[in-house]
Design a protein around this motif. Structure first.
Motif, mmCIF file in Angstrom:
data_model
loop_
_atom_site.group_PDB
_atom_site.id
_atom_site.type_symbol
_atom_site.label_atom_id
_atom_site.label_comp_id
_atom_site.label_asym_id
_atom_site.label_seq_id
_atom_site.Cartn_x
_atom_site.Cartn_y
_atom_site.Cartn_z
ATOM 1 N N LEU A 180 39.672 35.586 36.439
ATOM 2 C CA LEU A 180 39.360 35.939 37.978
ATOM 3 C C LEU A 180 38.130 36.861 37.915
ATOM 4 O O LEU A 180 38.212 37.809 37.023
ATOM 5 C CB LEU A 180 40.367 36.543 38.757
ATOM 6 C CG LEU A 180 41.738 35.813 39.197
ATOM 7 C CD1 LEU A 180 42.425 35.303 38.174
ATOM 8 C CD2 LEU A 180 42.448 36.611 40.253
ATOM 9 N N PHE A 181 37.140 36.366 38.654
ATOM 10 C CA PHE A 181 36.043 37.446 38.521
ATOM 11 C C PHE A 181 35.414 37.840 40.054
ATOM 12 O O PHE A 181 35.754 37.014 40.965
ATOM 13 C CB PHE A 181 34.649 36.707 37.844
ATOM 14 C CG PHE A 181 34.907 36.795 36.396
ATOM 15 C CD1 PHE A 181 34.193 37.665 35.680
ATOM 16 C CD2 PHE A 181 35.596 35.765 35.643
ATOM 17 C CE1 PHE A 181 34.358 37.601 34.341
ATOM 18 C CE2 PHE A 181 35.864 35.720 34.567
ATOM 19 C CZ PHE A 181 35.134 36.711 33.759
ATOM 20 N N THR A 182 35.261 39.023 40.223
ATOM 21 C CA THR A 182 34.549 39.499 41.537
ATOM 22 C C THR A 182 34.118 40.772 41.636
ATOM 23 O O THR A 182 33.905 41.363 40.535
ATOM 24 C CB THR A 182 35.934 39.748 42.069
ATOM 25 O OG1 THR A 182 35.821 40.251 43.546
ATOM 26 C CG2 THR A 182 36.830 40.768 41.707
ATOM 27 N N GLU A 238 36.966 46.260 34.250
ATOM 28 C CA GLU A 238 36.054 46.869 35.564
ATOM 29 C C GLU A 238 34.997 47.619 34.977
ATOM 30 O O GLU A 238 35.132 48.484 34.210
ATOM 31 C CB GLU A 238 36.933 47.679 36.690
ATOM 32 C CG GLU A 238 38.078 46.801 37.408
ATOM 33 C CD GLU A 238 38.518 47.814 38.201
ATOM 34 O OE1 GLU A 238 37.930 48.240 39.194
ATOM 35 O OE2 GLU A 238 39.992 47.652 38.199
ATOM 36 N N VAL A 239 33.965 47.142 35.275
ATOM 37 C CA VAL A 239 32.425 47.724 34.813
ATOM 38 C C VAL A 239 32.234 48.948 35.952
ATOM 39 O O VAL A 239 32.087 48.854 37.130
ATOM 40 C CB VAL A 239 31.410 46.929 34.940
ATOM 41 C CG1 VAL A 239 30.045 47.370 34.509
ATOM 42 C CG2 VAL A 239 31.485 45.608 33.986
ATOM 43 N N GLU A 240 32.028 50.110 35.071
ATOM 44 C CA GLU A 240 31.583 51.229 35.850
ATOM 45 C C GLU A 240 32.473 51.491 37.062
ATOM 46 O O GLU A 240 31.863 52.108 38.208
ATOM 47 C CB GLU A 240 30.173 51.185 36.249
ATOM 48 C CG GLU A 240 29.096 51.318 35.232
ATOM 49 C CD GLU A 240 27.904 51.145 35.625
ATOM 50 O OE1 GLU A 240 27.450 50.809 36.820
ATOM 51 O OE2 GLU A 240 26.795 51.091 35.003
ATOM 52 N N THR A 241 33.755 51.455 36.905
ATOM 53 C CA THR A 241 34.732 51.475 38.098
ATOM 54 C C THR A 241 34.261 50.982 39.269
ATOM 55 O O THR A 241 33.606 51.888 40.253
ATOM 56 C CB THR A 241 35.159 53.063 38.399
ATOM 57 O OG1 THR A 241 34.153 53.753 38.473
ATOM 58 C CG2 THR A 241 35.895 53.555 37.176
ATOM 59 N N VAL A 242 34.170 49.883 39.454
ATOM 60 C CA VAL A 242 33.429 48.769 40.467
ATOM 61 C C VAL A 242 33.547 49.471 41.956
ATOM 62 O O VAL A 242 32.791 49.643 42.755
ATOM 63 C CB VAL A 242 33.944 47.329 40.432
ATOM 64 C CG1 VAL A 242 33.349 46.633 41.371
ATOM 65 C CG2 VAL A 242 33.685 46.820 39.122
ATOM 66 N N GLY A 299 37.874 39.955 35.580
ATOM 67 C CA GLY A 299 36.481 40.644 35.364
ATOM 68 C C GLY A 299 35.883 41.238 36.908
ATOM 69 O O GLY A 299 35.591 40.503 37.684
ATOM 70 N N GLY A 300 35.589 42.531 36.814
ATOM 71 C CA GLY A 300 35.127 43.014 38.003
ATOM 72 C C GLY A 300 33.824 43.799 37.586
ATOM 73 O O GLY A 300 33.802 44.478 36.685
#
Length: 439
Positions: free
Chosen positions: A185-187, A213-217, A43-44
Motif C-alpha cells: 500500500l502506497f499513499t 513513513e517518510v519524514e512523518t508524512v 509506504g507513506g
C-alpha cells in the motif's frame, strides 16, 4: 547508495540511469529491500517522492527472475494515474519485452477482455472497471488474476474509502489469499484505515508488515518549496479574479493547474478562459476517455498552459512543469487540498499555490491551515481596482456566453442519464436480493 545495492536487478539500474535517475529517494531506500525480502509493505511519502518506482522496481526484479503473467496487479483510483503508472512500468521494462494491460473505464471493454486473456505480465487497473470484468467477462478472462504474486494499492487512502469498497471486495475475491501474495500500500496520506492494516494477523510463513513513513508524512504535509497564498473575493466574481491572477506578471507565463469541485464548473471555466485567449485544457469525469487523455497530453507537451481539473487530477499525476496551482473551489477535505497543491513544487522544485476564498469558505480554510500547520499569505499585486478595470466586464461576458452554449448543447445530460441507469440497475439488484431471501 545505489539501486543495485538495494537488490534491484542490474538491467533495471541501467534503465534508471538512462532515465537520469541515479540515487534512491528515502521511500525507495526503505521499501525496496523490504519488499524484496518478502514483506507486505505500507509506504507513506509526500507527493513527488518516487512512490511508483518504490513498488515497481522490486516487482520487476522478481518478475525478471521468473516471468509469467499475470505477475502483478496495481489498483489505483483514477484513469489518468493508471495510464501514468503503466507508462513508468513500460519505460522501466522496455528492454525486457514487458507486456502491460491498462484496464480503466472509458476504453473498449471487449479489447480489454482480450488483453487479459493473453495474460499480460502486469495489469494496471481502476477497481470499478476490473470489477466489471470479473462480473461479466468470464473465467477465461480473469483466471490469470488468480496467480498474481503482487497486489499494489496506489493512493491507498482513497481506495480504502467507502466509495471503492464494493469494487475492491470483488477484485480481491479472484486474487490469491493474502498469505500467497505480497500486498503493498502506497499513499501520500497515511490514514487510520491504512495504518490499521498493519495490525491484521499475518500467515505464519510470512514476515511482519513493513511500514515506512517518510519524514512523518502527516506533519510534513506540503513540499518545502511551496508558497501558499490566498485571495478573498465575493463568490459571484470569482472568474474575474481568476482571470486577473493568471494575468499577473509573476504568473502570466506559468503553467498552471486550476482545481474545481464540480464538472460543470470545470467546463464553464474552460470555455470562459478560452474566450479570454488563454491556452487551456480540461480534465473531468464528464469527458470521454480519449478527450481526457488528449487534454493531459496537450498540457504535458505545452500546447495548453492551463489545465482545469476536478480531483481526478489531484492524485499522483506527475507533471514536472507545473509552477502554479489555483484552488478555484476550496475542497471540503483538507487532505484533498494537500494532494492538489502537491502537483507543484515536486521533487525539490519551487511552486506557488493560490486559493480563491469566498465568504462561504472560511471554515474550510481554517481546517486546511490547521491540517498543514501553516497560515496562508495574502497574494500581493492583486487589488479590487485592478480586477474591475481589467477583468470584470470581459470575464462576465465570456462566462455568460459559455453558459448559453452549454445550455444549447445540453451539457450534463449524459451524466444524468448514466446516473439514472445506475439507480435503475441498483434497484433491480436490490429487488432480486429481497426475492431470493424471501424464497
Amino acid at each position: 547508495m545505489s539501486f543495485e545495492s538495494l537488490g534491484v536487478a542490474k538491467w533495471l539500474a541501467e534503465a534508471l540511469a538512462a532515465m537520469k535517475i541515479h540515487t534512491p529517494s528515502s521511500i525507495q531506500s526503505a521499501c525496496i529491500p523490504a519488499i524484496l525480502a518478502g514483506h507486505d509493505c505500507i509506504g507513506g511519502a509526500k507527493t513527488g517522492s518516487g512512490k511508483t518506482i518504490a513498488f515497481a522496481l522490486p516487482m520487476l526484479t522478481q518478475w525478471s527472475q521468473d516471468p509469467f503473467g499475470i505477475f502483478g496487479l496495481v489498483l489505483t483510483p483514477t484513469r489518468e494515474l493508471a495510464l501514468q503508472i503503466a507508462e513508468q512500468f513500460a519505460a522501466l521494462g522496455s528492454s525486457m519485452n514487458i507486456r502491460i494491460s491498462v484496464v480503466v473505464g472509458g476504453e473498449d471493454f471487449v479489447k480489454q477482455a482480450i488483453e487479459l486473456q493473453k495474460r499480460p505480465h502486469f495489469v494496471i487497473a481502476t477497481p470499478g472497471r476490473l470489477a466489471d470484468h470479473i462480473l461479466n467477462s468470464g473465467e477465461e478472462t480473469i483466471c490469470g488474476l488468480r496467480r498474481v504474486k503482487y497486489l499494489v494499492l496506489d493512493e491507498a487512502d482513497r481506495l480504502l474509502s467507502n466509495s471503492f469498497g464494493g469494487d475492491l471486495e470483488r477484485c480481491f475475491s479472484v486474487l490469491p489469499p493474502s498469505e500467497q501474495r505480497q500486498t503493498c500500500l502506497f499513499t501520500a496520506t497515511v490514514t487510520d484505515a491504512v495504518r490499521a492494516l498493519k495490525d491484521k494477523p499475518t500467515a505464519p510463513n510470512k514476515p511482519p508488515v513493513f511500514i515506512h513513513e517518510v519524514e512523518t508524512v502527516d506533519k510534513v504535509a506540503i513540499p518545502a518549496g511551496l508558497k501558499i497564498h490566498y485571495v478573498f473575493v465575493p463568490s459571484y466574481v470569482k472568474e474575474a479574479y481568476l482571470n486577473s491572477i493568471l494575468s499577473l506578471s509573476q504568473y502570466e507565463k506559468s503553467t498552471a493547474v486550476i482545481f474545481v469541485n464540480r464538472t460543470k464548473t470545470a467546463e464553464v471555466l474552460r470555455r470562459t478562459l478560452r474566450k479570454l485567449d488563454f491556452r487551456v485544457a480540461s480534465l473531468h469525469s464528464e469527458m470521454r476517455q480519449a478527450e481526457r487523455t488528449n487534454s493531459l497530453h496537450r498540457f504535458k507537451a505545452g500546447a495548453a498552459r492551463i489545465l482545469i481539473a476536478t480531483d481526478v487530477a489531484s492524485r499522483g499525476l506527475d507533471i514536472p512543469t507545473v509552477e502554479l496551482v489555483i484552488n478555484f473551489d476550496i475542497p471540503a477535505d483538507p487532505d484533498d487540498f494537500i494532494h492538489r497543491v502537491g502537483r507543484t513544487a515536486r521533487a525539490g522544485r519551487k511552486g506557488d499555490a493560490v486559493s480563491i476564498v469566498s465568504e462561504k469558505d472560511i471554515d474550510r480554510i481554517q481546517s486546511i491551515e490547521e491540517r498543514i500547520n501553516k497560515k496562508m499569505e495574502l497574494l500581493e499585486g492583486l487589488s479590487d481596482d485592478l480586477v474591475i478595470d481589467n477583468s470584470l466586464a470581459k470575464t462576465s461576458v465570456a462566462k455568460r456566453e459559455s453558459l448559453m452554449e452549454m445550455d444549447k448543447e445540453d451539457f450534463g445530460v449524459r451524466k444524468e442519464n448514466n446516473r439514472n441507469k445506475r439507480k435503475e440497475v441498483a434497484g433491480k439488484v436490490s429487488k432480486s436480493k429481497k426475492k431470493s431471501k424471501s424464497a
